[in-house]
Design an enzyme around this catalytic site. Structure first.
Site, PDB file in Angstrom:
ATOM      1  N   ASP A   1       0.851  -1.192   0.000  1.00 41.57           N
ATOM      2  CA  ASP A   1       0.000   0.000   0.000  1.00 41.57           C
ATOM      3  C   ASP A   1       0.886   1.240   0.000  1.00 41.57           C
ATOM      4  OD1 ASP A   1       0.362   0.975   3.023  1.00 41.57           O
ATOM      5  OD2 ASP A   1       0.123  -1.208   3.029  1.00 41.57           O
TER       6      ASP A   1
ATOM      7  N   ASP B   1       0.609   3.558   2.435  1.00 41.21           N
ATOM      8  CA  ASP B   1       0.379   4.112   3.762  1.00 41.21           C
ATOM      9  C   ASP B   1      -0.818   5.071   3.679  1.00 41.21           C
ATOM     10  OD1 ASP B   1       1.200   3.854   6.472  1.00 41.21           O
ATOM     11  OD2 ASP B   1       2.115   5.826   6.397  1.00 41.21           O
TER      12      ASP B   1
END
Length: 285
Positions: A208, A210
């Protein structure tokens, strides 16, 4: 040579191990996350442990890091390949990319970072938290492995306490420092591996961005989906790293305790000496 592997159960299930056995290990630091799975791959012995347990029941804070490292040491491991899921702090390091980091920034606050204490003071060098020869070997293995994932060597892993993800301001702060990925499990595992004189490095899989990227805020569903996509690439890297592991290389980690014990041997309590004998006994005679 016994090669330790720490990560998710998907790695063990994918490795074509032969002569597999489970071994229960008692440690002075409690129970490991699971029995150790021992097997052979390409003529090399491999010892596998799932960091969070077989059903992912341990949080990043409460995983039995000391027991895990001690257990691996007790079965003859002298080098460890770890794996971690991480969030990216860089636009050019997207999900499903692999990174072999060289540095750690510790933002944890609730974890025990040492095997020692209780009347024994050890000041361990930790300038290069991932053992450089193991980093190089892992990065080279990642380049050779049968995977389409992009692989990068170098960079800083900032380790947060968790289990919550970062706040937006924290994520933006990490980016301003020039750090590369954020995760929750590098510490204290890397510190304990150094105290146990193990050559240790990790391959991380980006899941991802974040929370700094406004159009891609991290969710558990996203993390799990990309972690599953990363698993095949990470498995390929770990298998190649095991197959091509040299019998010997120059590693300062294998003598890391030398000259670091600040307490005179005769002043160390007997129960402390007994507890750390596997780790430091040769330096206390």
């Amino acid at each position: 040579m016994t090669i330790g592997v720490i990560g998710g159960s998907g790695i063990y299930e994918a490795l074509p191990l032969e002569n597999v056995e489970k071994r229960s290990v008692d440690t002075p630091f409690g129970e490991p996350s699971d029995d150790i799975t021992l097997g052979e791959l390409a003529g090399k012995e491999v010892a596998f442990l799932p960091r969070h347990g077989p059903d992912h029941q341990h949080t990043p804070t409460n995983a039995p890091y000391k027991a895990n490292i001690y257990a691996l040491k007790s079965v003859g491991v002298d080098r460890v390949i770890a794996t971690n899921a991480v969030g990216s702090l860089r636009e050019d390091l997207p999900p499903q990319t692999l990174l072999v980091p060289t540095q750690i920034f510790d933002r944890t606050s609730q974890r025990e970072h040492t095997f020692f204490g209780d009347g024994m003071v050890v000041h361990m060098g930790f300038a290069d938290p991932y053992d450089p020869p193991m980093v190089e070997h892992l990065a080279d293995a990642a380049e050779r492995a049968d995977t389409d994932a992009d692989v990068e060597e170098g960079g800083t892993y900032v380790c947060i306490e968790g289990p919550q993800y970062s706040t937006r301001s924290e994520s933006e702060f990490y980016r301003e420092q020039g750090w590369d990925v954020v995760g929750m499990t590098a510490i204290p595992e890397a510190k304990l591996a150094r105290e146990a004189e193990l050559s240790y490095a990790t391959v991380t899989g980006v899941t991802d961005y974040d929370v700094w990227k406004r159009d891609s805020e991290v969710t558990l569903d996203e993390v799990l989906e990309n972690a599953a996509a990363n698993q095949e690439s990470i498995n390929a890297v770990v298998e190649e790293a095991v197959r091509s592991m040299p019998e010997e290389f120059e590693s300062d980690a294998w003598s890391a305790l030398e000259g670091t014990i600040n307490t005179p041997s005769e002043a160390i309590p007997d129960d402390t000496r007994e507890r750390v004998d596997l780790l430091a006994g040769q330096y206390l005679d």
